[in-house]
Enzyme design. Structure first.
Site, PDB file in Angstrom:
ATOM      1  CB  THR A 182      11.926  11.841 -49.944  1.00  0.00           C
ATOM      2  OG1 THR A 182      11.554  10.673 -50.640  1.00  0.00           O
ATOM      3  CG2 THR A 182      12.247  11.511 -48.500  1.00  0.00           C
ATOM      4  NE  ARG A 210      12.301   1.473 -54.156  1.00  0.00           N
ATOM      5  CZ  ARG A 210      12.498   2.734 -53.761  1.00  0.00           C
ATOM      6  NH1 ARG A 210      11.620   3.338 -53.000  1.00  0.00           N
ATOM      7  NH2 ARG A 210      13.570   3.388 -54.138  1.00  0.00           N
ATOM      8  CB  VAL A 211      11.868  -1.101 -48.435  1.00  0.00           C
ATOM      9  CG1 VAL A 211      12.428  -0.143 -47.397  1.00  0.00           C
ATOM     10  CG2 VAL A 211      10.615  -1.796 -47.901  1.00  0.00           C
ATOM     11  CB  THR A 233      15.642  13.667 -51.530  1.00  0.00           C
ATOM     12  OG1 THR A 233      14.481  13.537 -52.336  1.00  0.00           O
ATOM     13  CG2 THR A 233      16.508  14.783 -52.076  1.00  0.00           C
ATOM     14  N   GLY A 234      15.873  11.280 -53.600  1.00  0.00           N
ATOM     15  CA  GLY A 234      16.212  10.805 -54.935  1.00  0.00           C
ATOM     16  C   GLY A 234      16.138   9.290 -55.018  1.00  0.00           C
TER      17      GLY A 234
HETATM   18  C1  SD4 Z   1      12.973   6.412 -52.450  1.00  0.00           C
HETATM   19  N1  SD4 Z   1      14.463   8.173 -51.837  1.00  0.00           N
HETATM   20  O1  SD4 Z   1      11.990   5.776 -52.101  1.00  0.00           O
HETATM   21  C2  SD4 Z   1      13.070   7.848 -52.033  1.00  0.00           C
HETATM   22  C3  SD4 Z   1      12.409   8.672 -53.051  1.00  0.00           C
HETATM   23  C4  SD4 Z   1      12.732  10.093 -52.935  1.00  0.00           C
HETATM   24  O2  SD4 Z   1      12.481  12.191 -53.370  1.00  0.00           O
HETATM   25  O3  SD4 Z   1      13.594  10.554 -52.263  1.00  0.00           O
HETATM   26  N2  SD4 Z   1      12.090  10.921 -53.551  1.00  0.00           N
HETATM   27  O4  SD4 Z   1      13.860   5.933 -53.161  1.00  0.00           O
END
Ligand code: SD4
Length: 322
Positions: A182, A210-211, A233-234
């Site tokens: 992200t 999904r959000v 992120t994550g």
């Molecule tokens: C999510 N946080 O949709 C985002 C994915 C993400 O790096 O950060 N990817 O859960």
């Protein structure tokens, strides 16, 4: 925050007492390093370059972050943001994005299909509607009314990856691979104002509808112009459950440096959730232009840019024990 103590800290003084003096560095809010922009992951380097074009000319941080993340949204080779993003398990590319300015105003879109630049739709939601979040069909309708073009976001490359995934249909996001990338960006402009933006196609092969955390104010992004800004992120579910970036900013308000605040937010997640199979990275910037990050597992880095340098900074991590 009492005006007197806040002003004292702006001056680098030590008049602030009580909760503010906890671990406070006397210069935490000293106006110093500006403009500055930071963003998540390696692709943040080129996003920062774009943001810098706005910042170096005395432009506003809100314009910088929008222009910066748009570069990644528009890159079809990238499989985690905007066009070319990996689809959900039903083959739909659904995008989440938000933006927040120095006044505390915010806009967001989630579960949005067919639009290459969701961050710009989020900005329109912020500026031209009485709402903060528009989702799905309603967000698309709004975008089209605003003149955004309808585009097929599923590239051949992403479709091939999805077809391959479908053979086993196992939903197991791989740390630093399927649950990363992200782009979250926060910036401090030469006027001393903070803004941020966050945009993603979300977790690959998520359930339809999904959000994640990325479009949610206080989870994937939070800005408080008195204190600082943070992005995440994550694995979005873990960030949502802890109001991650709101927490990071509040910890900075209490005197933590950006790195300390990010670390504390990661520790809260690690204490309550089984973190062995997911990654979280927090990135923060305070009003003084100091940045910092922390993540669960090694492998998260962030891109930094100011008038002196542009560099990729490797984040300290909980399991890496650095
Ligand atoms: C999510 N946080 O949709 C985002 C994915 C993400 O790096 O950060 N990817 O859960």
């Amino acid at each position: 925050m009492k005006r007197r103590s806040f002003v004292a800290r702006l001056m680098g003084g030590t008049i602030g007492t009580g909760i503010l003096s906890h671990k406070a560095k006397s210069n935490i809010f000293r106006p110093g390093n500006k403009p500055v922009v930071v963003s998540t992951w390696k692709f943040g380097l080129k996003a920062n370059d774009e943001a810098w074009k706005v910042l170096e000319n005395g432009g506003k941080s809100i314009d910088a972050v929008e222009q910066g993340v748009k570069i990644i949204e528009g890159d079809a080779d990238n499989m985690t943001v905007g066009i070319g993003g990996l689809p959900d398990r039903d083959g739909h590319v659904t995008l989440d994005a938000c933006i927040m300015d120095e006044t505390g105003n915010a806009g967001s879109v989630c579960f949005l299909e067919h639009i290459v630049h969701p961050v710009s739709v989020a900005r329109k939601v912020m500026e031209d509607t009485p709402h903060v979040i528009l989702s799905g069909e309603g967000a698309l309708q709004f975008a089209l009314e605003q003149g955004f073009e309808k585009t097929n976001l599923l590239t051949e490359k992403s479709e091939r990856a999805w077809e391959k995934w479908k053979k086993k249909s196992e939903y197991k996001p791989v740390i630093n691979i399927e649950n990363h990338d992200t782009i979250g960006m926060v910036a401090l402009d030469s006027n001393g104002d903070l803004s941020g933006a966050c945009t993603t196609s979300g977790l690959a092969y998520k359930m339809h509808g999904r959000v994640g955390d990325s479009p949610i104010i206080g989870a994937g992004l939070y800005v408080d112009n008195e204190v600082g800004a943070a992005t995440a992120t994550g694995m979005g579910e873990a960030v949502l459950k802890t109001c991650g970036t709101f927490l990071v900013v509040e910890l900075m308000r209490q005197g933590r440096t950006p790195s300390e605040a990010c670390k504390e937010a990661v520790l809260r997640i690690a204490k309550k959730q089984n973190y062995s199979d997911f990654q979280i990275g927090f990135l923060a910037l305070n009003k003084a232009g100091e940045s910092g990050s922390y993540c669960i597992h090694p492998g998260f880095d962030y891109a930094y840019r100011d008038s002196q340098k542009s560099e990729l900074i490797n984040s300290k991590s909980f399991t890496g024990k650095k």
